[in-house]
Write an enzyme that holds these catalytic residues in place. Structure first.
Site, PDB file in Angstrom:
ATOM      1  N   CYS B 393       0.787  -1.231   0.000  1.00  0.00           N
ATOM      2  CA  CYS B 393       0.000   0.000   0.000  1.00  0.00           C
ATOM      3  C   CYS B 393       0.818   1.279   0.000  1.00  0.00           C
ATOM      4  CB  CYS B 393      -0.935   0.014   1.189  1.00  0.00           C
ATOM      5  SG  CYS B 393      -0.044   0.009   2.742  1.00  0.00           S
ATOM      6  N   CYS B 517       4.153  -1.026 -12.172  1.00  0.00           N
ATOM      7  CA  CYS B 517       4.514   0.169 -12.898  1.00  0.00           C
ATOM      8  C   CYS B 517       5.718  -0.080 -13.767  1.00  0.00           C
ATOM      9  CB  CYS B 517       4.779   1.306 -11.934  1.00  0.00           C
ATOM     10  SG  CYS B 517       5.934   0.878 -10.667  1.00  0.00           S
TER      11      CYS B 517
END
EC number: 2.1.1.-
Lengths: 151, 828
Positions: B393, B517
């Site tokens: 997170c 990513c």
């Protein structure tokens, strides 16, 4: 820091009760791994005094009876942890007594933090511009300044 | 800190401030009435020159006079004097010296080269003017001669080092072309013939991209020997030009190629040039060249040099986007809504206040977040009163977005393995007023053990950072194969844990969003100090493919209507076709950090029996058609074909023990047949009820039913195959045929394969071949009994094939992957 007023105490426990459901789920997580749950209001010191954190601001602000508004120019100073001077004082709730716990707002009604009134409302009118009127206790600038120690 | 706007204040003294660049006050002086000139220190030569430049800039833009003689320019005379005055004053803002006639502060850059001459001019003029005494004259006389020296001596002079360097560069460039080409011929003998040729053609090509030199010498690829020499002193401009040339040539290779040079030579040269120009490591650049076509590649590399615009997300728990935008604009921030696809995003073009420290930020009204980081949460679409897990997170942007979408209801468990970054999570969540979150510090792979049964899970896996190269240029060089593979491994583990933490029977959920990513297809572990996106194919598609095989999940559309679709095939690899519903984002196409997003739906909580590495190196069993094909398909079974998957898995397991006693098989035939038969109706009913495409509970049940059978029948080959085939066959054709057990059974696998093939033709192409090869040598091991059994089914098959066939068209590719026997079957 300062003793909670009765109202604040009540508010705090009300909010805590809402976390029950989450707490049950969090019971699964072992103590050393649990970092945070819900919102931290404050911490108890070794001598069992309760220190209020700025993270409780959201909850306490709506219930504040005594408020202080500061001018835009003095906002930055307060957010850096400085006390509020008379020159930066915009408005103050009537009949605030000395050493009363207050919530500090910006002129746009954004709560900025907690403080303690250094002078009563009457005294504030009389005092010179460089005198401290609100002692700083907690402000939202700490989110950035004291990220490490937040909780 | 800010520019002082009080022009009356002058810096005095021997210090650097006295010699610093003049600030706003110098401009203001133009408008203010001139104050009587004071006695101030004379300016240094640098300062004088700059002052002169400033004054003369606009007026003297087209300076043609380079001779150092003192030209009596009428307009210049007063300036010259004042320039001298300025210089002698030696102060920042001697307003007396800046009179009205002064034009622009600084001359155009083109006149920089002339500036030195001009300065010397003025110095000469100052000599003539007697305003400031002989001292200055003496000082100024020597100036232009000692320019270069004084430049080095006087550091921190009024002329900033950068300006000096710029002037030097300009002077150099003027003589550059000739010089460098001369150097080339000196250094590289081989290139002697090349350079004169490459010179003009390069210019031409740069000028008129399509002006392909038909008759003139085309761009000549420098010979191989030059490649090493280039490493010594790469001239970036030359390299850049060469890159453009090569890309142009490769685009139209047939016409523009140089004779005798292969495409790979050009590509190699291009790769080296790109590595030099953009400072990439070889490994990463190679990967990128595989990933993008050439035109896109250059765009991608360019985009990585520039940071993406700053974006922020409104915290709807505390404010509205409109109000926030208004408040920020009042503070002096230049912003715009992010796009049609986001209701809470804002993009910041520039800001006069630090955007991460405004009172609105501190009050938790918004969060600085990359545009691409908002997408996975939009894809996940958490609903109120749900239980969500966010496995990685930090720093909490996605977690808080989920909380605001859920309006602080339900529970979010925000986990991260990095204790340092967890602090920022705590801070951010408190600041934004998120109350429904538990923050924990576990390794993500421990997850379903600690607590499971979540409605939705978001996994933003640690990655190689190949998508956020603009944020961290170190990624260009420090990534190699090992890193990528390590990342991939970690990501696979995390993904499996995440899948296991989802509760497939959740009423509102059962979804998992996996995002990284990076843009590679592999997975890479990147100790990220910032959220780093994935772009590699090996990381992303490969991992997703792996998960589809290993668990009862399937890919669903992400709900994002823009972005590039994921790869279903890449070079020699083939992935599941549903990978088309994944999304890739690139910096050069979407102006956001590179990202890869895949959304899974879990349809069953049971975990399919994992194939221990044998599936890849499948031990061949017998020649049986059904065995061959299921085996090849086994490893490539997507979740959608749960039924087929279970069957083929069973078959594969059987095939994994090719050398088990055949007598057991013989004995088991009857058992198998019977047990299969008895259970078949129930299984087929469930299977027939659910559509082939749907993976649903019955699939799980079917698997459950079959699994015990499989284990028991590991040593049986043909009977199982036949019965399983039968099952498959029966599945496909609703009415079970109990009589002809063998033939339908034999046909069914082919059918299964036929139907499965169209969906899953990618992998079998690769795997089947390997499988078949392995099977061939093992055929001799088979017992005669088997062969008999195998043969008999084959006999009656052809007649029955056609009727069955009519219901489903046989996939063409099937023929390739099938073994000898199969091909005969289907072709009939």
């Amino acid at each position: 820091m300062r003793p909670l007023t009765e109202e604040e105490t009540r508010v705090m426990f009300e909010k805590i009760a809402k976390y029950e459901k989450i707490m049950k789920l969090a019971a699964n997580i072992s103590g050393d791994k649990l970092v945070s749950l819900g919102t931290c209001f404050g911490k108890f010191t070794k001598t069992h005094k309760f220190r209020l954190h700025v993270t409780a601001l959201d909850y306490l602000a709506p219930y504040a009876k005594y408020k202080v508004w500061i001018k835009p120019g003095a906002e930055q100073s307060f957010l850096y942890g400085n006390h509020v001077l008379k020159s930066g004082l915009g408005r103050i709730t009537e009949n605030t007594s000395q050493y009363q716990g207050v919530v500090v707002y910006s002129m746009a009604d954004i709560p900025l933090g907690f403080g303690v009134a250094a002078k009563s409302t009457q005294d504030c009118r009389k005092v010179d511009p460089m005198a401290i009127v609100v002692f700083h206790q907690a402000d939202i600038g700490e989110y950035v300044r004291h990220e490490e120690t937040l909780t | 800190m800010g520019r002082k706007l009080d022009p009356t204040k002058e810096k005095r003294g021997p210090g650097r401030k006295a010699r610093k660049q003049k600030g706003a006050e110098t401009e203001l002086v133009r408008f203010l009435p001139a104050v009587s000139d004071e006695n101030s220190k004379r300016l240094s030569s640098r300062a004088r020159k700059r002052a002169a430049k400033r004054r003369l800039g606009s007026v003297e833009a087209p300076k043609t006079n380079k001779s150092p003689e003192a030209k009596p320019l009428p307009g210049k005379l007063p300036k010259g004097i004042s320039a001298g005055a300025v210089q002698t004053a030696g102060k920042k803002g001697p307003q007396s010296l800046f009179n009205a006639p002064r034009g622009k502060k600084r001359p155009a850059p083109g006149s920089d080269e002339e500036e030195e001459e001009e300065d010397s001019e003025e110095d000469g003029m100052v000599n003539h003017g007697d305003l400031w005494g002989s001292e200055d004259d003496a000082d100024t006389v020597d100036d232009y001669g000692a320019d270069s020296n004084s430049e080095d001596e006087e550091e921190g002079e009024a002329l900033l080092p950068i300006e000096r360097a710029a002037r030097k560069q300009k002077a150099r460039e003027a003589a550059a072309g000739i010089q460098w080409s001369e150097e080339e011929t000196e250094d590289e003998e081989e290139e002697k013939e090349v350079t004169p040729e490459s010179g003009p053609p390069k210019v031409e090509e740069a000028d008129g991209g399509l002006q392909i030199n038909v008759d003139e010498e085309p761009f000549v690829l420098p010979p191989a020997g030059e490649m090493e020499q280039d490493a010594q002193a790469p001239d970036l401009q030359r390299v850049h030009k060469r890159i453009q040339d090569i890309v142009g040539i490769l685009r139209d290779f047939g016409a523009q190629r140089e004779e005798g040079r292969s495409r790979s030579e050009y590509l190699n040269r291009l790769k080296k040039d790109l590595a030099i120009y953009y400072s990439y490591g070889d490994f990463l650049l190679g990967k990128l060249m595989d990933l993008f076509p050439l035109s896109e590649l250059v765009e991608f590399l360019e985009a990585n040099e520039v940071p993406r615009p700053v974006t922020l997300r409104t915290n709807t728990l505390k404010t509205r986007r409109r109000d926030l935008a208004q408040a920020l604009i009042n503070r002096g921030v230049n912003l715009d809504p992010l796009g049609k696809w986001s209701k809470t995003g804002l993009v910041v073009y520039d800001s006069s206040v630090p955007i991460g420290a405004t009172p609105e930020y501190l009050a938790g009204h918004y969060m600085l977040q990359g545009a691409s980081s908002m997408l996975p949460v939009m894809a996940l679409a958490p609903q109120e009163h749900e239980r969500i897990l966010d496995m990685c997170c930090a720093p909490g942007g996605k977690t808080s977005y989920m909380a605001q979408l859920m309006k602080n209801t339900g529970v979010i468990l925000a986990n991260d393995a990095n204790a340092e970054r967890l602090k920022s999570v705590v801070g951010n969540l408190h600041r934004l007023g998120v109350t429904n979150t538990i923050i924990s510090h576990y390794d993500g792979r421990q997850f379903p053990k600690v607590v499971g049964g979540f409605d939705r899970v978001l996994l933003d896996a640690p990655c190689s950072g190949t998508g956020v190269i603009s944020k961290d240029p170190a990624v260009k060089t420090n990534k190699d194969e090992k890193d990528i593979l390590r990342c991939a491994h970690l990501q696979k583990e995390l993904l499996l844990s995440a899948i296991d933490s989802v509760n497939a029977t959740s009423k509102t959920g059962g979804y998992l969003v996996y995002c990284t990513c990076s843009i590679t297809l592999q997975l890479c572990f990147f100790l990220r100090s910032l959220s780093s996106p994935h772009i590699q194919v090996e990381e992303n598609e490969w991992v997703v493919d792996y998960a589809l095989k290993k668990r009862n999940v399937r890919l669903v559309p992400t709900g994002l209507d823009f972005g590039q679709e994921g790869f279903t095939r890449f070079r020699e690899r083939r992935f599941h076709p549903s990978l088309r519903s994944t999304r890739r984002f690139y910096p050069h196409t979407h102006n956001m950090d590179g990202f890869f997003i895949a959304k899974f739906k879990k349809f069953s909580n049971s975990i399919p029996q994992s194939q221990t590495g044998n599936s890849e190196t499948a031990t061949p069993t017998n020649v049986d058609l059904p065995q061959v094909i299921p085996k090849s398909e086994n490893s490539s079974q997507p979740a959608k074909k749960a039924k087929g998957a279970a069957k083929t898995k069973q078959q594969l397991q059987k095939q994994q023990h090719p050398k088990k006693a055949s007598f057991q098989k013989l004995n088991g035939i009857s058992k198998g047949a019977d047990s299969e038969l008895s259970t078949v109706p129930s299984v087929t009913k469930t299977q027939a009820s659910s559509s082939f495409q749907d993976s649903s509970q019955p699939a799980g049940k079917a698997e459950g039913i079959r699994e015990p059978k499989v284990t028991g029948k590991l040593k049986q080959r043909s009977p199982k195959l036949q019965s399983s085939k039968k099952v498959a066959f029966l599945r496909q054709n609703a009415p079970p045929k109990g009589t002809d057990t063998q033939t339908p059974a034999v046909l069914s696998p082919s059918k299964t394969q036929a139907t499965l093939k169209p969906k899953d033709h990618h992998q079998p192409l690769g795997r089947a071949k390997g499988v078949e090869k392995q099977q061939l040598p093992e055929q001799p091991f088979e017992k005669a009994a088997f062969q008999k059994q195998n043969d008999t089914p084959k006999g009656p098959q052809p007649p029955t094939v056609s009727p069955i066939r009519s219901s489903r068209p046989p996939p063409a590719k099937r023929k390739k992957s099938q073994s000898r026997g199969n091909s005969q079957l289907l072709l009939s």
